[in-house]
Design an enzyme around this catalytic site. Structure first.
Site, PDB file in Angstrom:
ATOM      1  N   HIS A 101       0.955  -1.085  -0.056  1.00  0.00           N
ATOM      2  CA  HIS A 101       0.113   0.021  -0.177  1.00  0.00           C
ATOM      3  C   HIS A 101       0.920   1.304   0.117  1.00  0.00           C
ATOM      4  CE1 HIS A 101       1.012  -0.536   4.302  1.00  0.00           C
ATOM      5  NE2 HIS A 101       0.769   0.816   4.401  1.00  0.00           N
ATOM      6  N   ASP A 103       0.279   4.976   2.039  1.00  0.00           N
ATOM      7  CA  ASP A 103      -0.386   5.488   3.327  1.00  0.00           C
ATOM      8  C   ASP A 103      -1.786   6.066   2.836  1.00  0.00           C
ATOM      9  OD1 ASP A 103       1.191   3.893   4.852  1.00  0.00           O
ATOM     10  OD2 ASP A 103       2.551   5.767   5.139  1.00  0.00           O
ATOM     11  N   ARG A 270       5.138   6.168  14.662  1.00  0.00           N
ATOM     12  CA  ARG A 270       5.007   6.363  13.182  1.00  0.00           C
ATOM     13  C   ARG A 270       4.514   8.017  13.198  1.00  0.00           C
ATOM     14  NH1 ARG A 270       1.405   4.558   8.038  1.00  0.00           N
ATOM     15  NH2 ARG A 270      -0.254   5.919   9.012  1.00  0.00           N
TER      16      ARG A 270
HETATM   17  C1  SIN Z   1       2.939   1.126   8.168  1.00  0.00           C
HETATM   18  O1  SIN Z   1       2.360   0.739   7.042  1.00  0.00           O
HETATM   19  O2  SIN Z   1       2.971   2.221   8.154  1.00  0.00           O
HETATM   20  C2  SIN Z   1       3.576   0.268   8.921  1.00  0.00           C
HETATM   21  C3  SIN Z   1       5.143  -0.156   8.271  1.00  0.00           C
HETATM   22  C4  SIN Z   1       5.663  -1.385   9.212  1.00  0.00           C
HETATM   23  O3  SIN Z   1       5.423  -1.505  10.242  1.00  0.00           O
HETATM   24  O4  SIN Z   1       6.624  -1.722   8.694  1.00  0.00           O
END
Ligand code: SIN
Length: 279
Positions: A101, A103, A270
């Protein structure tokens, strides 16, 4: 570019570079930031090792590149609303972001980039795959590129394979997403506002169909594009260690968090950066 303030080592010819010689928890000079921006546009995802980042310093680093955005479905950390904890607990089998994906492409203005900081990771497993969507687009024949011209993909937060990946985090820290529109149509080929390059901007996770076509009519085109997007020569694989940081460009890269570490805990912080309406 001749990097004078940082060291850049490409991970694969397609995507990703490890950056050395910079402590991103510190206040960075404009010279360093210029080189980081250049490397980001050249390599699409930058990796840093051994960074000691508090949530405040993570946000401060992200802010050097743009305005901070918010994830629509999960509350941020107490005291740090900009930071979402991306966790997989020992007893969970579903991981956040565990499919290809870009984001939140179901938002009208999807995030330009995301910064992910690893705190706890399994010794083996839990890697993240990244792929270059410029190369995916450029690999298409002129005839196929022409076919895609002007087509728009409808992106939704509700595709079941993607929706399931956020269930645990939403149960832990639900955010009231009632007023947020989580369906958006975007060009299937978008032009990067900084580099001017064209990139494929549809994803198996979020794109439900091509605007003006049924899902069944769209499927052969979209399924073909997903296969192209996931070709190994367009990608790289990143193995996390505590203190690793990845900073990726959602406009021209996709990622996939591998879910191969059941029984182990993985904790990441994040932050996303506001983007523009894709064009
Ligand atoms: C995400 O899609 O933001 C998570 C990616 C990850 O945990 O490596």
């Amino acid at each position: 570019m001749n990097y004078r303030h940082i060291e850049i080592e490409p991970v694969t010819p397609a995507i990703g570079a490890t950056v050395r010689g910079v402590d991103i928890a510190s206040t960075l000079s404009e010279d360093v930031l210029d080189e980081l921006r250049h490397a980001y546009h050249e390599h699409l995802v930058l990796f840093f090792r051994d960074q000691k980042l508090t949530p405040e310093r993570l946000v401060a680093f992200a802010r050097c590149f743009g305005e901070i955005g918010y994830y629509p479905f999960v509350e941020g950390m107490a005291g740090h609303p900009e930071v979402v904890e991306v966790v997989k607990k020992e007893d969970e089998t579903i991981n956040f972001g565990g499919l290809w994906h870009t984001d939140t492409s179901y938002l009208e203005r999807p995030p330009m980039g995301s910064v992910l900081h690893a705190l706890e990771v399994p010794r083996v497993g839990g890697d993240t795959l990244f792929a270059n969507m410029y190369l995916a687009y450029e690999s298409l024949t002129p005839g196929f590129r022409q076919l895609l011209e002007g087509l728009r993909g409808v992106n939704s937060a509700e595709k079941p394979d993607a929706a399931v990946t956020r269930t645990h985090r939403m149960a832990d820290k639900p955010r009231d997403a009632q007023d947020i529109v989580t369906t958006a149509s975007h060009p299937i080929v978008r032009t990067h506002p900084v580099t001017g390059r064209k990139a494929l901007y549809c994803s198996n996770a979020h794109t439900t169909h091509i605007e003006g076509m049924s899902a069944a009519e769209s499927a052969p085109i979209l399924q073909y594009l997903y296969r192209v997007q996931q070709r190994e020569e367009f990608g790289c694989r990143f193995h996390w260690e505590p203190g690793s940081v990845a900073f990726w460009d959602n406009r021209c890269a996709q990622h996939n968090a591998l879910n191969d570490y059941h029984g182990h805990r993985r904790v990441m912080h994040r932050v996303t950066l506001e983007g523009e309406v894709p064009a």
